[in-house]
Scaffold this motif. Structure first.
Motif, mmCIF file in Angstrom:
data_model
loop_
_atom_site.group_PDB
_atom_site.id
_atom_site.type_symbol
_atom_site.label_atom_id
_atom_site.label_comp_id
_atom_site.label_asym_id
_atom_site.label_seq_id
_atom_site.Cartn_x
_atom_site.Cartn_y
_atom_site.Cartn_z
ATOM 1 N N GLY A 2 0.792 -1.228 0.000
ATOM 2 C CA GLY A 2 0.000 0.000 0.000
ATOM 3 C C GLY A 2 0.825 1.279 0.000
ATOM 4 N N LEU A 24 -1.382 4.481 0.198
ATOM 5 C CA LEU A 24 -2.490 4.165 1.118
ATOM 6 C C LEU A 24 -2.103 4.141 2.598
ATOM 7 N N GLN A 55 -4.347 5.548 5.710
ATOM 8 C CA GLN A 55 -5.725 5.141 5.997
ATOM 9 C C GLN A 55 -6.048 5.285 7.494
ATOM 10 N N SER A 87 -9.692 12.029 2.540
ATOM 11 C CA SER A 87 -9.259 10.800 1.868
ATOM 12 C C SER A 87 -7.748 10.684 1.921
ATOM 13 N N THR A 88 -7.266 9.445 1.783
ATOM 14 C CA THR A 88 -5.820 9.188 1.700
ATOM 15 C C THR A 88 -5.192 9.879 0.488
ATOM 16 N N TYR A 89 -6.010 10.257 -0.485
ATOM 17 C CA TYR A 89 -5.572 10.793 -1.777
ATOM 18 C C TYR A 89 -4.830 12.125 -1.644
ATOM 19 N N SER A 111 -5.488 0.671 -4.781
ATOM 20 C CA SER A 111 -5.394 1.748 -3.783
ATOM 21 C C SER A 111 -6.776 2.128 -3.284
ATOM 22 N N GLY A 112 -7.634 1.124 -3.127
ATOM 23 C CA GLY A 112 -9.026 1.404 -2.802
ATOM 24 C C GLY A 112 -9.733 1.931 -4.036
ATOM 25 N N PRO A 136 -11.787 3.375 0.697
ATOM 26 C CA PRO A 136 -10.406 2.896 0.838
ATOM 27 C C PRO A 136 -10.298 1.424 1.211
ATOM 28 N N ARG A 150 -10.259 -3.627 -2.447
ATOM 29 C CA ARG A 150 -9.002 -4.157 -2.987
ATOM 30 C C ARG A 150 -9.285 -4.815 -4.340
ATOM 31 N N SER A 206 -8.054 -0.925 8.499
ATOM 32 C CA SER A 206 -6.755 -0.300 8.828
ATOM 33 C C SER A 206 -5.989 -1.137 9.846
#
Length: 503
Positions: A25, A91, A94, A121-123, A343-344, A352, A355, A494
């Motif tokens: 990730g 990722l 998260q 978001s993780t983005y 990456s979700g 997220p 997979r 997570s």
């Protein structure tokens, strides 16, 4: 390098950047390698111009375009990065996101939507920067000592190329700033409340400027050009592609097929907030005194990256071109569906926990079917964000303008037209991201070698792909894909993913 009068591509060079995957990730790049690749590309491109008997002193401006959310922190006294750049699709944050969510009433991911246009978001860069501050002692110490600077890749390059530790300019543009979750897209300033929420010191943030103005002199060209004549302008990659596709009117849209897939629709001077999982972002601001224009955006994490994965991880192809040939040989996935949620899932789900899965396998399935399903997955993801955009805008797109490296794949482009049931239109020169950066650079006040008036813009020659299957078959395949997407969700938590600290 482009001709400012005709938009003709005169010379180019490209270098593939290595991606590092230190843990599951995690996705990183070496900021020094990125910088050196720029040096190499400039040098090689200038050599090619000389071979064409084009005087390189004719280069009047340099534009920068970059992957927008990728985050880097460096030491302004040494000029050295303090950690690898954390790439936009990484990722590791998260659990950081989940920890931050607990501080928001009702765990509302859209708590900052009307300031930033983005969900938590993780983005986005803010959570990557928060992770670096939490986990990298060297960065914490540099911040405490007043030595640390933060930026997306554009800031790192501009600072380095305009002098670095000897007076480099620490800035970014509104398009990149709008992807950090720290920037108010209405006031066009860093937001003190958001910086406080993420606990990020504002003094490490770059100065925010328009997308088309002179930032400074570019010292790296002294050896090549014998003088510091080159200038700087900046656009995040997806905004640059929007400009390169000349989508200056409300309702015009483009889709870029790169590592990920990004569909942007120009909404003009009005920021439109999505009810269907899209982002509101800044499209461009073409000068200090020019108005800011906004866009609705659908972001897909994995597009070209799925081809790279087939090549590098599974080893079933030696090159990207081979995927097209494998898919062409079978002409169908034979019921195989691939959801590349490595990456979700980004738009329209923002999930997220998803997979990647490949389903519908039988004993008959071979690598050709998987290659076909991988290409189809890119098209299905685009269909999902186009459907969301049509609902938000109220006027369905009658055709899709496309660009990016993957558009050279004719099988992919035909599949895209079939799955969308509308024509797909590809410019003969697909590198419109670079073109957009050049246009913004050439149009800057004080440079003025490129006109952005619609009447002055050169018409682009295009290749057109018309749908070739009946809409019922398209809908059937799309419904099966959606079924596969549901099965990919809720896979990861997570707690199960490693969030260990770097050594």
């Amino acid at each position: 390098v482009f001709n400012a009068k005709t938009a003709e591509l005169l010379s180019h060079h490209q270098v593939e950047i290595n991606q590092k995957f230190p843990k599951e990730g995690w996705v990183e790049q070496d900021p020094k390698e990125i910088l050196n690749s720029v040096y190499e590309c400039v040098e090689k491109t200038c050599e090619k111009l000389k071979q064409l008997n084009i005087n390189i002193s004719n280069i009047k401006a340099v534009g920068v375009t970059n992957q927008r959310e990728t985050t880097v922190v460096w030491d302004k006294t040494t000029g050295e990065p303090l950690y690898n750049a954390i790439v936009w699709l990484d990722l590791r944050t998260q659990s950081t996101v989940e920890r931050l969510l607990k501080r928001i009433p009702g765990k509302n991911k859209s708590f900052s939507k009307f300031k930033t246009g983005l969900p938590l978001s993780t983005y986005f860069s803010a959570v990557k920067l928060r992770w670096l501050l939490d986990n990298v002692e060297e960065i914490r110490k540099a911040v405490a000592d007043g030595r640390a600077l933060f930026g997306t890749i554009d800031s790192w390059l501009i600072w380095s190329l305009t002098g670095g530790k000897n007076g480099g300019i620490h800035c970014t543009d509104v398009t990149n700033a709008s992807r950090t979750m720290l920037f108010n897209i209405h006031s066009l300033e860093w937001d003190p409340e958001l910086c406080q929420f993420f606990d990020i010191p504002m003094e490490i943030l770059p100065k925010v400027r328009s997308s088309s103005e002179i930032y400074g002199l570019m010292f790296m060209c002294r050896r090549l050009l014998k003088e510091n004549v080159s200038l700087f302008q900046c656009l995040g990659d997806q905004s640059a592609a929007l400009v390169g596709q000349m989508c200056f009117q409300d309702g015009q849209a483009k889709n870029t097929y790169g590592t990920g897939c990004f569909l942007l629709c120009n909404t003009g001077q009005k920021s439109v907030f999505s009810e269907h999982g899209l982002l509101t972002t800044i499209a461009y601001k073409m000068g200090r005194d020019k108005p800011v224009c906004y866009a609705l955006e659908g972001s897909v994490a994995i597009a070209g990256a799925v081809v790279r994965w087939l090549r590098d991880n599974l080893g079933i192809v030696q090159s990207s071109q081979e995927v097209e040939q494998l898919a062409a040989d079978v002409g169908t996935s034979y019921g195989v569906y691939f959801v590349p949620a490595f990456s979700g899932l980004y738009a329209p789900y923002w999930e997220p926990s998803a997979r990647g899965i490949i389903c519908g396998l039988t004993q008959f399935t071979n690598k050709n079917h998987i290659a076909f399903a991988a290409l189809e997955a890119v098209c299905f993801q685009t269909r999902e964000i186009l459907d969301a955009m049509n609902k938000d805008c109220g006027i369905p797109l009658s055709q899709l303008q496309v660009d990016g490296g993957m558009t050279n794949n004719k099988i992919l482009m035909q599949l895209q037209a079939d799955i969308l049931c509308i024509p797909v239109v590809k410019p003969s020169m697909p590198e419109t991201t670079a073109l957009g950066a050049a246009m913004a650079a050439g149009a800057a006040e004080g440079v003025g070698v490129w006109s952005l008036n619609p009447g002055d813009l050169t018409a682009v020659t295009c290749e057109r792909f018309e749908p070739q299957i009946n809409p019922e078959e398209s809908e059937f395949r799309y419904a099966r894909w959606k079924k596969a997407v549901v099965k990919s969700m809720g896979w990861e938590t997570s707690e199960a993913s490693s969030n260990g600290k770097p050594k």
